[in-house]
Every structure is written in structure tokens, then in C-alpha cells.
Design an enzyme around this catalytic site. Structure first.
Site, PDB file in Angstrom:
ATOM      1  N   ASP A  62      70.375  57.620  -9.294  1.00  0.00           N
ATOM      2  CA  ASP A  62      71.502  56.689  -9.409  1.00  0.00           C
ATOM      3  C   ASP A  62      71.678  55.973  -8.071  1.00  0.00           C
ATOM      4  O   ASP A  62      71.444  56.559  -7.008  1.00  0.00           O
ATOM      5  CB  ASP A  62      72.795  57.414  -9.829  1.00  0.00           C
ATOM      6  N   GLU A 115      74.370  60.794 -11.170  1.00  0.00           N
ATOM      7  CA  GLU A 115      75.737  61.232 -10.834  1.00  0.00           C
ATOM      8  C   GLU A 115      75.881  61.794  -9.419  1.00  0.00           C
ATOM      9  O   GLU A 115      76.947  62.309  -9.076  1.00  0.00           O
ATOM     10  CB  GLU A 115      76.264  62.257 -11.856  1.00  0.00           C
TER      11      GLU A 115
END
Ligand code: ZN
Length: 427
Positions: free
Chosen positions: A107, A171
Site C-alpha cells: 500500500d 494497510e
């Protein structure tokens, strides 16, 4: 093979694969894997892992029950059916060596206004030995290093004698729930290496971090009669100022800490995102501010939340409207403890020795006012875990870039760690 023969053949193998490695990194950085949009990137990685003959476990965070586990962070407005995680198992038949987790997050954080970049953030470009693009440094550099460390072993005709798990998670930049999910799903090993871009230093410690949203209301009136209404945006200023004052006090208190007292002002507070109001000629009836603050080391998350709540509510009592209409605090995102890698572990010794073989000197150490996924493996599951990775600039800013030569060195260092920690066999 002797140690020095192994090292020389790994160096030659990584050299031989280098052009392919740089192309691989360019492809990886080309994916705009912003929060909630990581699936195409993860699907490409899963195919790459399968092509190497590794057993791939692809799942989403919606598939994993982890709300009650230590280190879990609550989320809102986030669809975990889209949060794809990938774990590849590189299993040694009849394992004899120690096992290892190699973990990296894919991410990336938002780019900000793209016209402020020298080149488009998701069109990776090489200039002066540096690869530019969002995520190039933090931490697709590390993902590419760990994959090509294993490729290097194979090219050198070797295979790890212990199990290796290659994990690409999401995340990391918001909760850490991707890392937690791998543990909830049962993956364990004797050590964990996360090649975050540490400038080839051993990451000794990271602070805890909390995210929260301040939600305020106001009484809207026509701006011509603003004295009779209230302004939720201006009220938010008062709360932000109180939190800034509290941050200064926390940085005084942290000076006593044996690890985090070594760096200046490790407690950073950031009102990072603000929204509010509906109309330029009406006083705003609402305001929401998304904030990030570091947690005072040694303090439990629950006591820290209680203290912060006290600060916000005391400031609210100074505001005539908020005094009767208290703001809400929504704990939304990181609820992360600090993490310290205690010196003297066998795994740290292994990483240090590998660094010495490649760089010829002792690695430096870093204590950072930021958070990594190490806390999950090291703090909650007793798996010695450390960060060690490439050099670059611009993480979370404009013109993020990574130094390619440092990736090559880190790739060789990781290959050397695998060979030493897990042992090797002829492929
Ligand atoms: Zn990172």
C-alpha cells in the site's frame, strides 16, 4: 561450499538478475496501489510468486477474524473485501534450517497534487541512478529486494534449507491489519525481516501511533449574523491548538525514556485531513479533522486514549458551543504500540554479519518517530523482527525516489541472511 564461495556466487547471481530486477521494480511502482486499490498489484505479485513455483495464499482481510487480537486497529469507511493479502510459502522439503518471514507492504500513501511532481508518480522513471515514483522507496524497494534475494539463491543453484514465507500485505500505512492477518491466519517463523527503507541501518525502535477523528458540530446562521451562530471550523482550531500544546508536554515527558529519549521530539502530532461546512455564506455546521499522534512510550493505549480525551474535552469546555455540544472522538485507524528490538538477538547478529559481508562496515542503528509492522511479529507473537532496507527520499512527499545501488546491496544482504539463517542446499 565455503561461506566466501556462497557469498561470491550470490553476488554474481544478483548481478546477473539485476536488469530484470529493475524492470520488475518499475512494474511494481507503476501500480497505483493506494488504500483500497491494491488488488491489481497484489494479483500481479501472486502470479509472479506462482510462476516461481511458490505456494500462494491469496485472501482478503474480510476473510480473517482478528477484531479481538492484540494490535488490531478499528476502521470505518474501508471495504476489507478489497484488501488483498498475499503469502507465498517457499517450503524446504524436510526442513533442517531455521524458518524466516520476509514481509513488505504494497500500500502507498496519496500523491498530493501531481503537478508538484517532477514526473508522474505512477510512471516510474530512472534519473541519476534513482528510481522515482510513489512507493518506490516506501517500500516497493524492499518488496523487490526480498523477492530477488530468493531469485539470487536459485540462480546460484541453491535453495533455503528452512521454510521461507514471502508476505506482501496492505494497510501498513493506516492500521497494520494486513500484517496482523498473516499471524491470525497462522503463519509463524523463527524470525521476520521487513525491508523498510532504513538506509541500511538496523531499526532499533519505533514509537506507537494513534489515529483519531475529531467530529464537531456548529450552529449555522447566515454569515451576516455570524455573532448569533457558531463556526465548527474555527472551533476545531481550538482543539488542534490544545493538542499541539499537549504534544509539547509529551515530548518533555519522553526525555526520560531510555530509547526514545535519544531522539529530539519523537512525539509528532499531525492534523492531516480536514473537512467541514457546506456553504461559503453559512457558518459551518460541522467539521471533521483526521489526526495522527505518536503514543508516549511505555504508556498503554487505553491510558493514552483517556489522557487525549481529557485534553480535547477540557479545550471543548472553553468553547461556548462545544461546552454544551461536546465533540466526538472516533478512534479510526492505527492503535499501535511502540516496539523496541532488544539488542543481542541471534537474528540481529545474522543481519549484522550479512551487512558486514556486503558493506564492509558495521550497520548503523535507527530509532524512528514512526511505526512499522515489526510490532506485530516482535511484540505480540515473540518472533524476532527487524527492519533493514534501502536508501531513498521523499516517502509520503513529492518526488519519492530510491537509490538503485542501495537496493542491489540490500538484495545481496537479504540473500546472505537467508543463506545464513535458514542454511542452503543445492537446488
Ligand atoms: Zn513503509
Amino acid at each position: 561450499m565455503s561461506d566466501s564461495d556462497t557469498h561470491a556466487s550470490l553476488a554474481a547471481a544478483i548481478d546477473a538478475n539485476w536488469d530484470r530486477q529493475v524492470e520488475w521494480l518499475k512494474t511494481l511502482v507503476g501500480f497505483p496501489s493506494l488504500r483500497g486499490e491494491e488488488a491489481p498489484c497484489q494479483d500481479w505479485i501472486a502470479r509472479e510468486f506462482s510462476a516461481r513455483g511458490w505456494a500462494v495464499d491469496r485472501y482478503t482481510l474480510a476473510d480473517v477474524q482478528m477484531d479481538s487480537l492484540p494490535g488490531h486497529s478499528p476502521v470505518m469507511d474501508t471495504d476489507y473485501r478489497k484488501a488483498v493479502q498475499v503469502v507465498a510459502s517457499v517450503r524446504a522439503p524436510h526442513p533442517q534450517g531455521r524458518s524466516l518471514i520476509l514481509q513488505g507492504h504494497v500500500d502507498v500513501v496519496p500523491t498530493g497534487p501531481v503537478e508538484m511532481w517532477s514526473s508522474p508518480p505512477f510512471a516510474p522513471a530512472i534519473r541519476d541512478g534513482r528510481l522515482h515514483g510513489r512507493g518506490a522507496n516506501d517500500m516497493k524497494s524492499g518488496v523487490c529486494a526480498m523477492v530477488f534475494a530468493l531469485d539470487g539463491l536459485r540462480t546460484a543453484g541453491l535453495t533455503p534449507a528452512g521454510d521461507v514465507y514471502v508476505q506482501t500485505v496492505t494497510e501498513e500505512e493506516s492500521t497494520g491489519n494486513g500484517a496482523l492477518s498473516t499471524l491470525a491466519r497462522g503463519y509463524r517463523a523463527d524470525a521476520c525481516l521487513i525491508p523498510e527503507p532504513t538506509e541500511r541501518r538496523i531499526l532499533r525502535g519505533t514509537v506507537g501511533v494513534m489515529w483519531f477523528r475529531l467530529r464537531l458540530r456548529g450552529r449555522p446562521v447566515h454569515v451576516s449574523q455570524s455573532e448569533t451562530g457558531t463556526n465548527a471550523i474555527l472551533s476545531a482550531f481550538g482543539l488542534i491548538e490544545a493538542l499541539r500544546g499537549h504534544t509539547r508536554e509529551l515530548n518533555e515527558r519522553v526525555r526520560q525514556d531510555p530509547w526514545f529519549g535519544r531522539i529530539p521530539n519523537p512525539i509528532k502530532f499531525n492534523p492531516g485531513k480536514i473537512a467541514g461546512g457546506d456553504w461559503a455564506s453559512s457558518t459551518p455546521a460541522w467539521c471533521e479533522v483526521d489526526c495522527r499522534i505518536a503514543v508516549l512510550p511505555g504508556m498503554s493505549l487505553a491510558s493514552f486514549r483517556e489522557e487525549l480525551t481529557g485534553i480535547v474535552m477540557a479545550a471543548a469546555r472553553q468553547d461556548p458551543f462545544l461546552a454544551d455540544n461536546p465533540p466526538e472522538i472516533i478512534w479510526n485507524g492505527f492503535q499501535a504500540d511502540d516496539y523496541v528490538l532488544e539488542p543481542g538477538s541471534a537474528f540481529e547478529d545474522t543481519v549484522r554479519a550479512a551487512h558486514r559481508r556486503v558493506a564492509g562496515d558495521e550497520p548503523g542503528e535507527a530509532i524512528l518517530p514512526a511505526v512499522t509492522d515489526c510490532r506485530f511479529y516482535g511484540r505480540y507473537y515473540g518472533i524476532p523482527s527487524l527492519c533493514y532496507g534501502a536508501s531513498g527520499t521523499g516517502s509520503h512527499g513529492f518526488d519519492e525516489a530510491v537509490d538503485l545501488a542501495s537496493i542491489k546491496q540490500v538484495t545481496l544482504t537479504i540473500a546472505s541472511v537467508i543463506a545464513d539463517w535458514c542454511g542452503t542446499r543445492p537446488a
